[in-house]
Enzyme design. Structure first.
Site, mmCIF file in Angstrom:
data_model
loop_
_atom_site.group_PDB
_atom_site.id
_atom_site.type_symbol
_atom_site.label_atom_id
_atom_site.label_comp_id
_atom_site.label_asym_id
_atom_site.label_seq_id
_atom_site.Cartn_x
_atom_site.Cartn_y
_atom_site.Cartn_z
ATOM 1 N N ASN A 192 3.383 -8.137 4.794
ATOM 2 C CA ASN A 192 3.068 -8.615 4.193
ATOM 3 C C ASN A 192 3.731 -9.546 3.213
ATOM 4 O O ASN A 192 4.861 -9.350 2.803
ATOM 5 C CB ASN A 192 2.815 -7.019 2.903
ATOM 6 N N LYS B 118 3.144 -11.814 1.145
ATOM 7 C CA LYS B 118 2.845 -12.225 -0.518
ATOM 8 C C LYS B 118 2.149 -13.655 -0.220
ATOM 9 O O LYS B 118 2.013 -14.343 0.228
ATOM 10 C CB LYS B 118 3.743 -11.691 -1.495
ATOM 11 N N HIS C 162 -2.926 -2.840 -3.038
ATOM 12 C CA HIS C 162 -1.696 -3.061 -3.006
ATOM 13 C C HIS C 162 -1.395 -3.280 -5.029
ATOM 14 O O HIS C 162 -1.977 -3.479 -5.732
ATOM 15 C CB HIS C 162 -1.153 -3.886 -2.704
ATOM 16 N N GLU D 12 0.501 -4.157 -6.528
ATOM 17 C CA GLU D 12 -0.089 -5.830 -7.412
ATOM 18 C C GLU D 12 -1.050 -6.444 -7.975
ATOM 19 O O GLU D 12 -0.744 -7.282 -8.441
ATOM 20 C CB GLU D 12 1.381 -7.171 -6.869
ATOM 21 N N GLU E 97 3.476 3.361 -1.082
ATOM 22 C CA GLU E 97 4.451 2.636 -1.140
ATOM 23 C C GLU E 97 4.533 2.910 -3.081
ATOM 24 O O GLU E 97 4.152 2.760 -4.076
ATOM 25 C CB GLU E 97 3.783 1.332 -1.504
ATOM 26 N N GLY F 124 10.297 -4.429 -3.584
ATOM 27 C CA GLY F 124 11.033 -5.843 -4.438
ATOM 28 C C GLY F 124 12.367 -5.385 -4.939
ATOM 29 O O GLY F 124 13.045 -6.257 -5.633
ATOM 30 N N SER G 269 11.056 -2.097 0.061
ATOM 31 C CA SER G 269 12.669 -2.267 -0.129
ATOM 32 C C SER G 269 13.176 -2.072 1.424
ATOM 33 O O SER G 269 14.260 -1.093 1.606
ATOM 34 C CB SER G 269 13.016 -1.614 -0.821
HETATM 35 P P1 13P Z 1 9.486 -5.158 0.039
HETATM 36 O O1 13P Z 1 10.080 -4.786 1.056
HETATM 37 O O2 13P Z 1 10.191 -6.794 -0.227
HETATM 38 O O3 13P Z 1 9.638 -4.335 -0.971
HETATM 39 O O4 13P Z 1 7.927 -4.829 -0.254
HETATM 40 C C1 13P Z 1 6.561 -3.700 0.017
HETATM 41 C C2 13P Z 1 5.722 -4.371 -0.209
HETATM 42 O O5 13P Z 1 5.345 -4.806 -1.346
HETATM 43 C C3 13P Z 1 4.760 -4.320 0.754
HETATM 44 O O6 13P Z 1 3.170 -3.876 0.538
#
Ligand code: 13P
Length: 256
Positions: free
Chosen positions: A10, A12, A95, A97, A167, A173, A214
């Site tokens: 992903n 983003k 997600h 976010e 997640e 992150g 992560s």
């Molecule tokens: P990271 O791997 O950067 O922690 O992000 C995970 C994520 O949100 C994947 O959708």
């Protein structure tokens, strides 16, 4: 039950269309020998046409990061499911976010899942608790309730086209990845258990459930060695070619 592992990157809000096409043009040769793992790249919307064209005829799949729940209308900035048809196979829905910044509620997640399925797109349904919920012992309850809401009125025959991504928000992150044994228990217990209540144990066993938060090559084997973790939804570590290739290579190694 043998489930095909699925590793999805992903991206983003990273990579311009040109950067995304350049990336996948090199990724496809790097991943050619790992076809036993399903690989998905999930670039920003504007990069989808170029990425799709570049990956045509390869085993690498393309996904979108979200989809609107209506067919069309006055929704500035949004993208409808029929606009994604032919460009992507997968679409991430729910997600954290989007739940946090775009006010995507559990009810909207369910509507988006129905909308994606209506147009033949495969949802990757993301869910997970925040730090406060984790620390107050609510993680299982939160995941269960997000899951039940997401699958409201989803027929059993749609299940083979759906992937779930657990997640935990506190692990996204942050570099603070969740302990693999804990994730395995939550996926095998809470998530598969809830799916079994809703659809029966055979359907629950067949569903693919990813971990995200992560994930990087250094911890990939730990996760992929767990029987109930069927792959990963990866942010940061999917942005570099070698790292993406290592995630897939290590998945194949751990699941062999
Ligand atoms: P990271 O791997 O950067 O922690 O992000 C995970 C994520 O949100 C994947 O959708």
């Amino acid at each position: 039950m043998k489930r095909v592992p699925i590793v999805a990157g992903n991206w983003k809000m990273h990579k311009t269309p040109a950067e995304a096409v350049d990336f996948v043009s090199r990724l496809k040769s790097l991943l050619a020998e790992y076809s036993a793992v399903e690989c998905v790249v999930i670039p920003p919307y504007v990069a989808l046409p170029g990425v799709q064209a570049e990956l045509e005829g390869t085993a690498i799949k393309v996904g979108a990061q979200d989809v609107h729940h209506e067919d069309k209308g006055a929704f500035t900035g949004c993208v409808a499911a029929n606009m994604l048809v032919g460009l992507v196979e997968y679409v991430v829905i729910g997600h954290s976010e989007t739940r946090q910044y775009l006010n995507v509620t559990d009810e909207l997640v369910n509507k988006k899942v129905k909308q994606a399925l209506k147009f033949g797109l495969k949802p990757i349904i993301a869910l997970g608790e925040n730090l406060e919920q984790r620390e107050s012992g609510q993680a299982e309850k939160v995941c269960r309730s997000q899951l039940v809401a997401a699958f409201n009125e989803i027929p059993a025959d749609a299940l083979p086209n759906i992937v779930i991504a657990y997640e935990p928000i506190w692990a996204i992150g942050t570099g603070r990845n969740a302990e693999a044994g804990m994730v395995n228990d939550l996926l095998g217990g809470t998530i598969r258990g809830t799916l079994a209540e809703l659809y029966g144990s055979q359907a629950a066993q067949a569903m693919r459930i990813q971990y995200g938060g992560s994930v990087k090559p250094a911890n990939m084997v730990e996760y992929m060695s767990q029987p109930d973790i069927d792959g990963a939804l990866v942010g940061g570590a999917s942005l570099e070619l070698d790292s993406f290739k290592d995630l897939v290579r290590l998945t194949l190694q751990a699941k062999a």
